[in-house]
Motif scaffolding. Sequence first.
Motif, PDB file in Angstrom:
ATOM      1  N   HIS A 112      -1.879  48.387  33.461  1.00  0.00           N
ATOM      2  CA  HIS A 112      -1.565  47.158  34.189  1.00  0.00           C
ATOM      3  C   HIS A 112      -2.333  47.099  35.504  1.00  0.00           C
ATOM      4  O   HIS A 112      -2.895  46.051  35.858  1.00  0.00           O
ATOM      5  CB  HIS A 112      -0.056  47.072  34.446  1.00  0.00           C
ATOM      6  CG  HIS A 112       0.742  46.662  33.253  1.00  0.00           C
ATOM      7  ND1 HIS A 112       1.554  45.552  33.233  1.00  0.00           N
ATOM      8  CD2 HIS A 112       0.839  47.211  32.020  1.00  0.00           C
ATOM      9  CE1 HIS A 112       2.125  45.443  32.044  1.00  0.00           C
ATOM     10  NE2 HIS A 112       1.706  46.445  31.292  1.00  0.00           N
ATOM     11  N   CYS A 164       7.429  48.159  33.889  1.00  0.00           N
ATOM     12  CA  CYS A 164       6.725  49.102  33.017  1.00  0.00           C
ATOM     13  C   CYS A 164       7.519  50.396  32.844  1.00  0.00           C
ATOM     14  O   CYS A 164       6.955  51.488  32.864  1.00  0.00           O
ATOM     15  CB  CYS A 164       5.347  49.418  33.594  1.00  0.00           C
ATOM     16  SG  CYS A 164       4.210  48.038  33.666  1.00  0.00           S
ATOM     17  N   GLU A 202       6.949  45.064  29.909  1.00  0.00           N
ATOM     18  CA  GLU A 202       6.260  45.723  28.809  1.00  0.00           C
ATOM     19  C   GLU A 202       7.050  45.586  27.511  1.00  0.00           C
ATOM     20  O   GLU A 202       8.269  45.466  27.510  1.00  0.00           O
ATOM     21  CB  GLU A 202       6.041  47.205  29.119  1.00  0.00           C
ATOM     22  CG  GLU A 202       4.613  47.574  29.474  1.00  0.00           C
ATOM     23  CD  GLU A 202       3.604  47.241  28.387  1.00  0.00           C
ATOM     24  OE1 GLU A 202       3.941  47.330  27.194  1.00  0.00           O
ATOM     25  OE2 GLU A 202       2.465  46.895  28.738  1.00  0.00           O
TER      26      GLU A 202
END
Length: 379
Positions: A18, A82, A105
Motif C-alpha cells: 500500500h 491493513c 484489505e
Amino acid sequence: MEELKIGLIGCGGIATAHVNGYKELFLRGIRVFLIKAVCDVIEDKAREKASMIEAFQGIKPKIYTNYEDMVKFEDLDAVDICTEHRSHHVIANFCLSSGLDVIIEKPLAITMRAARTILDTAKKYKRVLAVAENYRRSPINRTIKWCIDQGLIGSPRIVLWHSAHWTSLPLGWRGDKLVAGGSWVFDGGVHLADLDRYHLGREADEVYGVVRLFEPLRGGQRLTVDDTAMAIMKYGDIIVQWLWTIAAPAKSINARIVYGSKGYIDDHVLRIQESPDKIIEMNLHHVFRRMMNSLDVEKMEEMFPRGITDTFATELYDFYLAITKGKKPEVDGEEAYKDMAIPLAIYESSILGRPVKVKDVEELRIEEYQKEINDSLSL
C-alpha cells in the motif's frame, strides 16, 4: 486536486504494498493523499512505515500503537486498514462510525456475519467503503476481461484454477482459524472469486467443496486451518474448478485458464481454434497492446490513470475518486461480500458434505463452519 488526509492502520507486509502504491501516485504527480498517521500494535513496524512514507512525502506521519487514539487525535478524512482478518470488522466499524471513509484489505471480514456489520455501519453513517481487491486491476486481468467481452474465446465454458505445491514453512497467524478465518483458499480465494465474477460477468449459484488438513504440524506450528481444498462451482451453465494445496510434494502446478467455445486464455497466451487443424496463438502482451489501442482516453484513464499499472496505486486512486467525485468504488463492500461468500461456501459445503447455494451463505442461512469464529467474536 483536493487532498485527502488519511491514516494507515496495520503496518505489516501488505501495508508495504500500500505504501508503495501511495508512492507511485506521488511520483506520477497524483498527489491526492497526505498520510498523516500510521498505526501498529508493534511500534517498530509503524516507525518503519513512517520512514518509508517520509522518504517520498516529505512529511513524517505521526506514529500510534492504538487506532482509537489515532482517530481521536488526528484530523483525518479516511483510513486504510491493513490488519489481520479477525480485527477487520471491529476497526472498520469504529472508523466508519467516527465519520471516516474506509478502504480495507481483503477479505472484507473474517466471516459473513462480521462483514455484514461493516456493510450496515457504512450504510448507517453514509460513508465510502472500498475493499483493496487488486488482482482484477492488473494489465493481464484487464486484458482477459476485454478478450472475453470481445468474444475472442467464444462463450465461456470452463474456468480452472490449480495451485498445488508443498512447503514446510509455518503459516504464522494465517495458520489459525480464529484469526485468519481459513487458509489461502479463503485469504487468496477472495481474489480468485473476484476474478471469476469479474471475468464471467455473472454470479456463482452453487458450490461443492472438500477441504482437508494432511499435515497439521508445519514448521513447528500446529495448524487449525486446512492445507488442501478442491471445489466445483456453478455460474449458470459455466463450470469453475478450484484446486489449492500446500500438501503436494515433488510437483508444483500454478495456472488459471478460461476456456470458451472458440479457444482459451490464461496469464500468458490467447489461443483460438479457428478450424479443426488450425490454432491462432497470440502472446498476451500483444493482446494487451491491441486492447489499449481500442480504448478511448476516458476508459484508458479509468483503468490505468496516468499510465499507472501498479494495482495498489490504482485501487487507492479509485478510492480517492469515490470520495471526491461521488463515484462507486470498483470493488465496494457489497462486491467484496459476494467475493467472500464463494470460498466460505467451500468450507460450509465440506463440513455439511453436500453442495450449498451461495445465496444461503450470503444471507447467513448456512454458518456451520463459521459458527466457531462467530462465537469467539460474540457475533
